[in-house]
Design an enzyme around this catalytic site. Structure first.
Site, PDB file in Angstrom:
ATOM      1  N   HIS A  39       0.540   0.566  10.222  1.00  0.00           N
ATOM      2  CA  HIS A  39      -0.818   0.923   9.806  1.00  0.00           C
ATOM      3  C   HIS A  39      -1.669   1.329  11.011  1.00  0.00           C
ATOM      4  O   HIS A  39      -2.880   1.433  10.907  1.00  0.00           O
ATOM      5  CB  HIS A  39      -1.501  -0.264   9.113  1.00  0.00           C
ATOM      6  CG  HIS A  39      -0.728  -0.804   7.960  1.00  0.00           C
ATOM      7  ND1 HIS A  39       0.024  -1.944   8.039  1.00  0.00           N
ATOM      8  CD2 HIS A  39      -0.590  -0.345   6.702  1.00  0.00           C
ATOM      9  CE1 HIS A  39       0.596  -2.172   6.872  1.00  0.00           C
ATOM     10  NE2 HIS A  39       0.247  -1.216   6.044  1.00  0.00           N
ATOM     11  N   GLY A  64       0.805  -1.211   0.000  1.00  0.00           N
ATOM     12  CA  GLY A  64       0.000   0.000   0.000  1.00  0.00           C
ATOM     13  C   GLY A  64       0.837   1.260   0.000  1.00  0.00           C
ATOM     14  O   GLY A  64       1.986   1.276   0.450  1.00  0.00           O
ATOM     15  N   SER A  65       0.270   2.340  -0.506  1.00  0.00           N
ATOM     16  CA  SER A  65       0.898   3.665  -0.410  1.00  0.00           C
ATOM     17  C   SER A  65       0.818   4.155   1.039  1.00  0.00           C
ATOM     18  O   SER A  65       0.195   3.533   1.892  1.00  0.00           O
ATOM     19  CB  SER A  65       0.183   4.649  -1.328  1.00  0.00           C
ATOM     20  OG  SER A  65       0.244   4.226  -2.670  1.00  0.00           O
ATOM     21  N   GLY A  66       1.455   5.288   1.276  1.00  0.00           N
ATOM     22  CA  GLY A  66       1.417   5.874   2.617  1.00  0.00           C
ATOM     23  C   GLY A  66       2.648   5.595   3.439  1.00  0.00           C
ATOM     24  O   GLY A  66       2.744   6.042   4.588  1.00  0.00           O
ATOM     25  N   HIS A  67       3.618   4.859   2.872  1.00  0.00           N
ATOM     26  CA  HIS A  67       4.814   4.473   3.624  1.00  0.00           C
ATOM     27  C   HIS A  67       6.096   4.981   2.978  1.00  0.00           C
ATOM     28  O   HIS A  67       7.174   4.495   3.287  1.00  0.00           O
ATOM     29  CB  HIS A  67       4.896   2.953   3.730  1.00  0.00           C
ATOM     30  CG  HIS A  67       3.702   2.317   4.363  1.00  0.00           C
ATOM     31  ND1 HIS A  67       3.310   2.600   5.655  1.00  0.00           N
ATOM     32  CD2 HIS A  67       2.811   1.409   3.880  1.00  0.00           C
ATOM     33  CE1 HIS A  67       2.224   1.879   5.937  1.00  0.00           C
ATOM     34  NE2 HIS A  67       1.904   1.164   4.879  1.00  0.00           N
ATOM     35  N   ASP A  72      -1.475  -8.752   0.833  1.00  0.00           N
ATOM     36  CA  ASP A  72      -0.299  -8.848  -0.027  1.00  0.00           C
ATOM     37  C   ASP A  72       0.059 -10.306  -0.296  1.00  0.00           C
ATOM     38  O   ASP A  72       0.404 -10.671  -1.427  1.00  0.00           O
ATOM     39  CB  ASP A  72       0.897  -8.128   0.611  1.00  0.00           C
ATOM     40  CG  ASP A  72       0.682  -6.628   0.727  1.00  0.00           C
ATOM     41  OD1 ASP A  72      -0.127  -6.080  -0.044  1.00  0.00           O
ATOM     42  OD2 ASP A  72       1.316  -6.004   1.588  1.00  0.00           O
TER      43      ASP A  72
END
Length: 335
Positions: A220, A55-58, A111
């Site tokens: 998360h 996921g994005s955001g990292h 994932d």
């Protein structure tokens, strides 16, 4: 929510467009799938491909490590969400140079499920794949169930080792073996002091009191192992090192690399104060630190907090760690 964005639903698309515009000639998006970032750096013919996804955001994880001596491609999901199996399959195809592809990613349910399906698609197209899971977060499960642990900042070291091994001309089996061996000697634990906001949600996903710190929180916002009163940088460093060493003892003469990783909202000055404490504790015990990493390597949007990763080195992994690597977000010319 106060963020420098346009429409929340365009967050990932516009972020990727910004990265590719800024780093032309280094990385690009696949024409057939604009959720796959691929390297444009020079690579040796026939080398094993290395792919990841998440996921994005990292940022910089995951897509920040697409480059030379690192990853060949990355499948990009929405913030904190897995990419689709088709996107992962597209990333595998893009990374394949005829000698197989290593899929290297964090131990998260979505994932794992989607990469399993992507590998089945690749197999039907005669692309050989192997999978290595990153599960370095000691706070997420005890040692007896370590296979349930989350993959966090330790995956940056795994990307570095796998990428260097592939650049060295190793076979797919050899790359998978040395990467797995490296991960068996990598442990991470983090602490959080503030929450973060996912753009599509628009509000914090959890809360922490002003005078508290959460020990062992995931990237998360997964629950940690305890909530305690705010403590000094030295006390945080000591607590994290003790937890890591309970799981992976360190002895005088050991060579290790240390990563102090900011989670998105912690100033670099504070990260160096934590590193100072870690350096003092370990050197006092005769443990040698090789190529320390201090900075933001695996973030959680604007969450304030840090993680500490310890990578116990052997001669082979030390040499691979020190090999040159380049990406828009990571450069190492250490010799």
């Amino acid at each position: 929510m106060k963020k420098l964005i346009n429409l929340p639903e365009n967050f990932e698309k516009e972020m990727l467009e910004g990265i590719t515009a800024a780093h032309k000639g280094k990385v690009k998006l696949l024409e057939a799938n604009d959720r796959v970032l691929v390297s444009e750096y020079p690579a040796i013919e026939g080398k094993v491909g290395i792919v990841t996804g998440g996921g994005s955001g990292h940022l910089p994880v995951f897509l920040g490590y697409v480059g030379q001596g690192l990853l060949d491609a990355c499948a990009v999901g929405n913030v904190f969400a897995s990419p689709s199996a088709q996107t992962m399959a597209d990333a595998i195809r893009a990374a394949d140079r005829g000698n197989g592809v290593l899929c290297l990613y964090g131990n998260y349910g979505g994932d794992c499920l989607n990469f399993d399906m992507a590998c089945e698609i690749a197999d039907m197209e005669d692309i050989e794949t192997k999978t290595v899971l990153v599960a370095d977060d000691v706070a997420s499960s005890p040692q007896e169930t370590s296979e349930k642990r989350r993959g966090v900042a330790g995956m940056v070291y795994a990307f570095k080792i796998a990428g260097a091994a592939a650049e060295s001309g190793m076979t797919l089996e050899e790359v998978a073996e040395v990467t797995q061996r490296a991960l068996c000697s990598i442990r991470t634990m983090g602490v959080a002091m503030t929450p973060c906001i996912v753009p599509r949600v628009g509000e914090p996903g959890f809360s922490i009191a002003e005078d508290e710190i959460e020990i062992g929180m995931g990237i998360h916002g997964e629950k940690g192992i305890s909530v305690e009163k705010m403590m000094t940088a030295d006390a945080v460093a000591e607590k994290i090192l003790r937890a890591i060493e309970d799981d992976m003892p360190l002895l005088p003469g050991d060579e290790i690399s240390v990563m102090i990783n900011g989670l998105g909202g912690t100033p670099l000055e504070e990260q160096y104060i934590v590193y100072r404490a870690v350096d003092h504790i370990l050197k006092e015990r005769g443990i040698d630190i090789v190529m320390p990493h201090i900075g933001e390597f695996a973030t959680s949007m604007e969450m304030a907090g840090i993680s500490v990763t310890i990578f116990k080195l052997d001669e082979e992994t030390k040499k691979l760690l020190q090999k040159t690597a380049r990406s828009p977000f990571y450069t190492n010319y250490n010799k």
